[in-house]
Design an enzyme around this catalytic site. Structure first.
Site, short mmCIF file in Angstrom:
data_model
loop_
_atom_site.label_atom_id
_atom_site.label_comp_id
_atom_site.label_asym_id
_atom_site.label_seq_id
_atom_site.Cartn_x
_atom_site.Cartn_y
_atom_site.Cartn_z
N HIS A 141 0.91 -1.15 0.14
CA HIS A 141 0.08 -0.10 0.15
C HIS A 141 0.84 1.33 -0.06
CE1 HIS A 141 0.52 1.24 4.29
NE2 HIS A 141 0.49 -0.25 4.41
N ASP A 199 -0.61 4.51 0.72
CA ASP A 199 -0.80 5.48 1.88
C ASP A 199 -0.20 5.23 2.94
OD1 ASP A 199 -2.37 2.95 2.33
OD2 ASP A 199 -3.68 4.13 3.70
N GLU A 250 -5.05 1.58 3.06
CA GLU A 250 -4.78 0.66 4.05
C GLU A 250 -4.85 0.90 5.49
OE1 GLU A 250 -2.57 -2.15 6.78
OE2 GLU A 250 -2.20 0.03 6.03
N GLU A 251 -4.32 2.23 5.44
CA GLU A 251 -4.35 2.68 6.83
C GLU A 251 -5.45 3.07 7.48
OE1 GLU A 251 -1.49 2.61 8.70
OE2 GLU A 251 0.14 2.39 7.28
N ASP A 295 1.80 -10.24 1.55
CA ASP A 295 1.53 -8.99 1.76
C ASP A 295 2.74 -8.48 3.08
OD1 ASP A 295 0.60 -6.04 2.03
OD2 ASP A 295 -1.36 -6.71 2.72
#
Length: 486
Positions: free
Chosen positions: A119, A121, A188-189, A215
């Protein structure tokens, strides 16, 4: 009679010692020769420039964007195409919800696809001025052998390494024999609802079921597990769930000069103490047992005796492991009171007082189990309610005895050398919970070396990634794809 009794006790003691010694002797790691491979040559200086550019996009995730999501998100997605032109030209790309790129590297064979994810972000910086940082958090400075900045470890470093690995493989003439998907989430965050979750829905709608996914969620741990002198690659096969409950006590209210013997705040405080004094039951079972059983043969002799003879030593082991937060979190569902709310004025008794408690659920426990247990512990006079917002149970436990895990283990051995490889449990949350809806097995680890000093940097001050880690991660992904898609 006494003589015979002492003889019998002595004989039993000798038998016990013999059993303990035999079990410890045979409790050893299975040594396997790892085939040597030539690691690809990485232009680390150029790659560091790419990561510094990635850091300069302020792709900060927040729960809400009153003025819309910042342009940096769309700019980052465009930048990715320009920064890795060979990968962009070779792979197909779809934009999920406009901001999460899903790449497909088409393979030549019919084997099930694999899915690599990251990700882009990042979490906010607590002090907008960058106070406490050795280098400004969004400048992407290269200094002292590190790239400094928010997102280097979580998770732009892995994303850049994946794309760089694809470029290396393309330059070397590699074509995969199965489809390889890369998904780079933009939220994701804050839960991944518009990114990873939407990607999973998209893949499911297209009938695409990856054999396995990879991941973030762990790392190569150095000097973190006490008693081990070797690095540990914890390939996490599951992750904990996440729920938050509000515990509310009610009272009559009134002026603080005439308080009852038990106020709402007092009842609430007693409930919180009761919860902390009696942790959720745990122990060496399931994913926790897999992790420690794989580590056990590598400990010094005294610890090895305990791990090899759990038929008698299990209570001692569990008590010892429960003594440190890092190992206790592997054994059980953890409980953390994080917020308290009562009166808005110091001399007013509240009619309601609320404690907010966050749980990280072990795979053995369900959401319903924990809510019921909380209610039981605090008593019927207090209410327990799931807090609005993000809640999810623990993940399924993926296999550690299959070809996918073996391919990951082989690659860690080839790239990192003398490293202990174990199946582990991610105690925080990742986007994998979404991807695992479509992948048969899901694994969680970034190929970075992490020490105790590095852990506070994630979501904290002075986040950084070493140039060595950046190089080695790129080599790891390149070798992994050769091992699993050639």
């Amino acid at each position: 009679m006494w003589k015979k009794l002492f003889k019998g006790i002595g004989l039993a003691f000798l038998v016990l010692i013999a059993v303990l010694a035999f079990n410890t002797w045979r409790y050893q790691t299975s040594s396997q020769d790892v085939a040597k491979v030539e690691l690809p040559i990485v232009d680390v200086e150029r790659l560091a420039e790419r990561l510094t550019e990635a850091i300069q996009y302020k792709t900060i995730s927040r729960r809400s964007f009153p003025n819309g999501r910042p342009k940096d998100f769309a700019l980052f997605v465009d930048w990715l195409q320009d920064a890795f032109p060979s990968a962009a030209a070779t792979m197909e790309r779809e934009l999920i919800n406009g901001l999460t790129p899903l790449y497909r590297w088409k393979g030549t064979g019919a084997a099930r696809p694999i899915l690599l994810t990251a990700h882009y972000d990042v979490v906010p910086v607590q002090d907008q001025s960058g106070a406490g940082w050795d280098h400004p958090p969004f400048d992407g400075v290269v200094a002292d052998g590190f790239v400094w900045g928010r997102g280097t470890m979580d998770d732009k470093g892995a994303l850049v390494a994946m794309m760089a690995a694809v470029e290396l493989l393309i330059a070397d003439g590699f074509t995969p024999n199965r489809d390889i998907y890369f998904s780079f989430g933009h939220d994701e965050e804050i839960g991944g609802a518009e990114g990873a979750s939407a990607v999973a829905d998209h893949l499911a709608a297209g009938g695409i079921q990856p054999d396995w996914s990879l991941d973030e969620g762990s790392a190569v741990l150095r000097s973190i597990v006490p008693g081990l002198g070797r690095d540990v690659a914890s390939i996490n096969v599951a992750e904990k769930g996440y729920i938050t409950v509000d515990i509310t006590a009610k009272g009559a209210g009134g002026h603080s000069s005439l308080p009852p013997r038990k106020t709402a705040v007092g009842e609430l405080a007693a409930a919180v103490v009761a919860l902390q004094s009696d942790p959720v039951p745990g122990g060496l079972t399931g994913a926790s047992k897999e992790f420690f059983d794989a580590l056990g043969p590598n400990f010094p002799l005294m610890q090895r005796v305990l791990f090899a003879n759990q038929w008698i030593s299990k209570p001692i082991l569990e008590m010892a492991l429960s003594g440190a937060p890092s190992t206790d979190a592997m054994l059980r569902t953890t409980m953390a009171p994080t917020m308290l709310e009562g009166s808005s004025k110091e001399n007013v008794l509240p009619q309601e007082a609320t404690a907010t408690v966050n749980y990280r659920l072990h795979p053995r426990d369900t959401v319903e189990d924990i809510v019921a247990l909380t209610q039981e512990r605090v008593g019927d006079n207090l209410s327990v309610e799931l807090r609005d917002g993000f809640q999810n149970g623990a993940s399924e436990v993926s296999a550690s005895d299959n070809a996918a895990f073996a391919g990951l283990a082989l690659t860690f051995g080839q790239v990192f050398g003398d490293v202990i490889i174990v199946p582990g449990l991610t105690i925080a949350g990742t986007d994998t919970r979404h991807y695992s809806r479509v992948a048969d097995n899901s694994y969680r680890i970034n190929p970075f070396v992490m020490t105790g000093e590095d852990i506070p940097r994630i979501h904290g001050v002075n986040e950084r990634l070493s140039l060595e880690d950046l190089e080695r991660a790129t080599q790891f992904y390149a070798v992994l794809l050769r091992n699993t898609a050639q």
